[in-house]
Design a protein around this motif. Structure first.
Motif, short mmCIF file in Angstrom:
data_model
loop_
_atom_site.label_atom_id
_atom_site.label_comp_id
_atom_site.label_asym_id
_atom_site.label_seq_id
_atom_site.Cartn_x
_atom_site.Cartn_y
_atom_site.Cartn_z
N UNK A 148 0.82 -1.21 0.00
CA UNK A 148 0.00 0.00 0.00
C UNK A 148 0.86 1.26 0.00
N UNK A 149 0.38 2.26 -0.73
CA UNK A 149 0.90 3.62 -0.61
C UNK A 149 -0.19 4.44 0.08
N UNK A 150 -0.01 4.72 1.35
CA UNK A 150 -1.06 5.39 2.14
C UNK A 150 -1.42 6.77 1.62
N UNK A 151 -0.46 7.64 1.27
CA UNK A 151 -0.83 8.97 0.78
C UNK A 151 -1.69 8.93 -0.48
N UNK A 152 -1.42 7.95 -1.35
CA UNK A 152 -2.15 7.86 -2.63
C UNK A 152 -3.31 6.88 -2.57
N UNK A 153 -3.48 6.19 -1.40
CA UNK A 153 -4.51 5.15 -1.26
C UNK A 153 -4.42 4.14 -2.40
N UNK A 154 -3.21 3.74 -2.68
CA UNK A 154 -2.93 2.79 -3.76
C UNK A 154 -2.63 1.43 -3.13
N UNK A 155 -3.42 0.42 -3.49
CA UNK A 155 -3.31 -0.90 -2.87
C UNK A 155 -3.13 -1.96 -3.96
N UNK A 156 -2.23 -2.90 -3.69
CA UNK A 156 -2.03 -4.04 -4.59
C UNK A 156 -1.98 -5.31 -3.74
N UNK A 157 -2.77 -6.30 -4.12
CA UNK A 157 -2.72 -7.58 -3.43
C UNK A 157 -1.33 -8.21 -3.57
N UNK A 158 -0.95 -9.00 -2.59
CA UNK A 158 0.35 -9.68 -2.62
C UNK A 158 0.48 -10.51 -3.89
N UNK A 159 -0.57 -11.27 -4.20
CA UNK A 159 -0.53 -12.14 -5.39
C UNK A 159 -0.39 -11.33 -6.67
N UNK A 160 -1.09 -10.20 -6.74
CA UNK A 160 -1.02 -9.35 -7.94
C UNK A 160 0.32 -8.65 -8.05
N UNK A 161 0.90 -8.26 -6.91
CA UNK A 161 2.19 -7.56 -6.92
C UNK A 161 3.31 -8.44 -7.46
N UNK A 162 3.13 -9.76 -7.33
CA UNK A 162 4.18 -10.68 -7.76
C UNK A 162 4.07 -11.08 -9.22
N UNK A 163 3.01 -10.60 -9.91
CA UNK A 163 2.82 -10.97 -11.31
C UNK A 163 3.87 -10.30 -12.19
#
Length: 546
Positions: free
Chosen positions: A232-247
């Motif tokens: 997560x990037x808290x200032x930008x409210x940007x979230x990526x699932x662990x599984x998706x981040x590893x793609x």
């Protein structure tokens, strides 16, 4: 064994450093007074033998925990959750509790062990897992069932548990033994705390709890269970699932209803999905051959479905030529379907459905497999005896009436009612010259079988029934489910039939809305399902249609 601080207990406590000391002082199976789990050494027990036991790790838990995965507020250790019931659901393991809890003002709750365990993961302190056995991923057996194989080669039952970190199936990857108390993949216990990702070059992503339940910017999904770990990037409210981040950016995904594979398009830009026609603001998937860009979830839309909303099978396609359809409104929501994007349609009836309308309820449709793609024969309720030059049936035999019926146009005011749906005659109809029997043309031409339920529905008459949809009691025509015996009146069925619209004596057609929150123009009460005019917003309860 040594005497120690009593940690709020009224008697002195003794520290049991090994299991033998504990067994010697125990009188049966006992639980920790803070976490509620079975006590084990090292732990504290009451010197007066009053039954008070405390895990050493629970006793030494800090009253305030600044957790790296939840950096905005501290977690406070409380004897009871601040709710009227005193119970809570742990946001990490998704299990309930009424013992001590780590609580945050943003309604975030953790078991003591869950809070401390995840804190150690954040600090990369995994000493308590060093001696825990690992289990291997799921393997396929000869009989087609999926089973686990432990380190001794023994087969176990299918594992349906999920990892507390990523909420993917636990058996998908190497994972820790369940005896350690945590369903966790080995890879989720060793994730890097910070990550630079091509989808968000502005700031690094930090491993955190998804406390705001934000949707993943790659797949668009939000975990419905516990919060789990996300990058997560808290200032930008940007979230990526662990599984998706590893793609991998080079990952290729095959589609069930498209001839070419899809690849990730990592630049985050707003787009309209070519498969379903709705907007997307997260990472898309692209077919370079056809220049199609779609949501990740839309890759798996089935090619052909059988829906309860229509008798024929529906085919998914990415675009239509406008001349293919006389009516471009969705048969469920009655709003226009943009044929430049994907939809489900019936080539026999030239009707069309929004993808999300026809698939919103998983119970309302079934996927047609390639070997079952041949259409079920359509069985008409009528036998045509005579036709006019335009091919319109003027004399028919209906299987639910003993006499032949003649086609009659509506001339002037007609006070007769249809014996099929009990509504006033308001269009072309068939009548019997031997008895006062009348049928709307649309009612007469309905098929013998409908498929608005799990099992086929048979057309019946001469039976008093209560309609499952509008709850009215009548003895007109109905469709009865061959399985559950539920009955649906013709008002409801006709409203879903292509080209047939309930008009009554209103100047515009009335469309049936299964979910419509408005006020009935006849009785003034709020509606849940209703017939509505799209032109002037005239609304009627189903019960007011007679």
């Amino acid at each position: 064994m040594e005497e120690s601080n009593n940690y709020g207990h009224q008697h002195p406590l003794l520290l049991m450093l090994n299991q033998d000391q504990l067994i010697h002082n125990q009188s049966g199976v006992t639980d920790c007074s803070r976490c509620g789990e079975k006590v084990s050494a090292p732990c504290f027990c009451c010197a007066e033998h009053c039954g008070f036991y405390l895990h050493k790790v629970c006793a030494e838990a800090p009253l305030e925990l600044n957790h790296p995965f939840h950096p905005h507020h501290p977690l406070l250790l409380m004897k009871n959750a601040p709710y009227s019931s005193g119970r809570y659901i742990c946001n990490f393991c998704d299990k309930g509790g009424n013992e001590f809890v780590y609580h945050c003002s943003c309604h975030f709750d953790f078991h003591i062990k869950c809070a401390l365990f995840t804190f150690n993961i954040a600090e990369n302190n995994l000493k308590e897992l060093e001696h825990v056995a690992l289990q291997h991923p799921l393997i396929s057996t000869e009989n087609g069932h999926e089973e686990l194989e432990d380190e001794n080669g023994d087969e176990e039952l299918e594992d349906v548990r999920e990892c507390f970190g990523c909420w993917e199936p636990l058996a998908k990857y190497t994972h820790f033994s369940p005896s350690c108390g945590f369903n966790l993949h080995e890879k989720c216990a060793k994730l890097p705390f910070k990550l630079n990702h091509v989808c968000h070059r502005k700031h690094p992503l930090a491993l955190q709890f998804n406390s705001e339940r934000l949707s993943c910017k790659i797949c668009g999904e939000t975990n419905r269970k516990a919060v789990g770990f996300v990058y997560c990037c808290s200032p930008c409210k940007f979230v990526v699932h662990i599984e998706c981040a590893s793609q991998s950016p080079l990952q290729v995904i095959k589609s069930t209803n498209h001839e070419h594979p899809f690849t990730l398009f990592f630049r985050q830009v707003p787009f309209t999905c070519d498969a379903c026609g709705t907007e997307g603001n997260h990472v898309a998937h692209r077919c370079g051959t056809c220049n199609i860009i779609i949501h990740k979830n839309c890759i798996s839309w089935p090619r052909i479905i059988k829906s309860k909303w229509h008798d024929h099978r529906l085919l998914h396609t990415y675009f239509h030529h406008i001349e293919d359809f006389g009516v471009l409104n969705c048969m469920i929501c009655h709003d226009e379907v943009n044929t430049e994007y994907g939809s489900y349609y019936c080539s026999k009836c030239n009707v069309i459905f929004h993808v999300h309308c026809v698939t919103e309820d998983e119970r309302s449709y079934s996927i047609v497999s390639p070997e079952d793609e041949d259409e079920i024969p359509y069985e008409s309720s009528i036998t045509v005896l005579e036709s006019n030059d335009a091919g319109e049936a003027t004399k028919i035999e209906h299987f639910l009436h003993i006499h032949n019926l003649m086609l009659s146009p509506v001339v002037g005011k007609n006070e007769n009612g249809c014996d099929g749906c009990l509504l006033p005659i308001s269009g072309p109809f068939y009548s019997c010259s031997f008895c006062d029997f009348f049928l709307h043309k649309a009612c007469a031409e309905l098929p013998v079988w409908h498929h608005l339920c799990q099992k086929p529905l048979a057309l019946i008459s001469d039976r008093v029934f209560r309609c499952r949809e509008c709850l009215n009691v009548c003895n007109a025509f109905a469709y009865e489910c061959c399985g559950c015996k539920a009955k649906k009146c013709l008002q409801f069925v006709i409203a879903l039939t292509p080209g047939a619209r309930i008009c009554l004596k209103h100047e515009h057609p009335l469309f049936y809305y299964r979910e419509y929150n408005g006020k009935c123009n006849a009785c003034g009460y709020t509606t849940k399902a209703a017939f509505r005019c799209k032109v002037c917003n005239f609304v009627l309860h189903s019960s007011q249609m007679r």
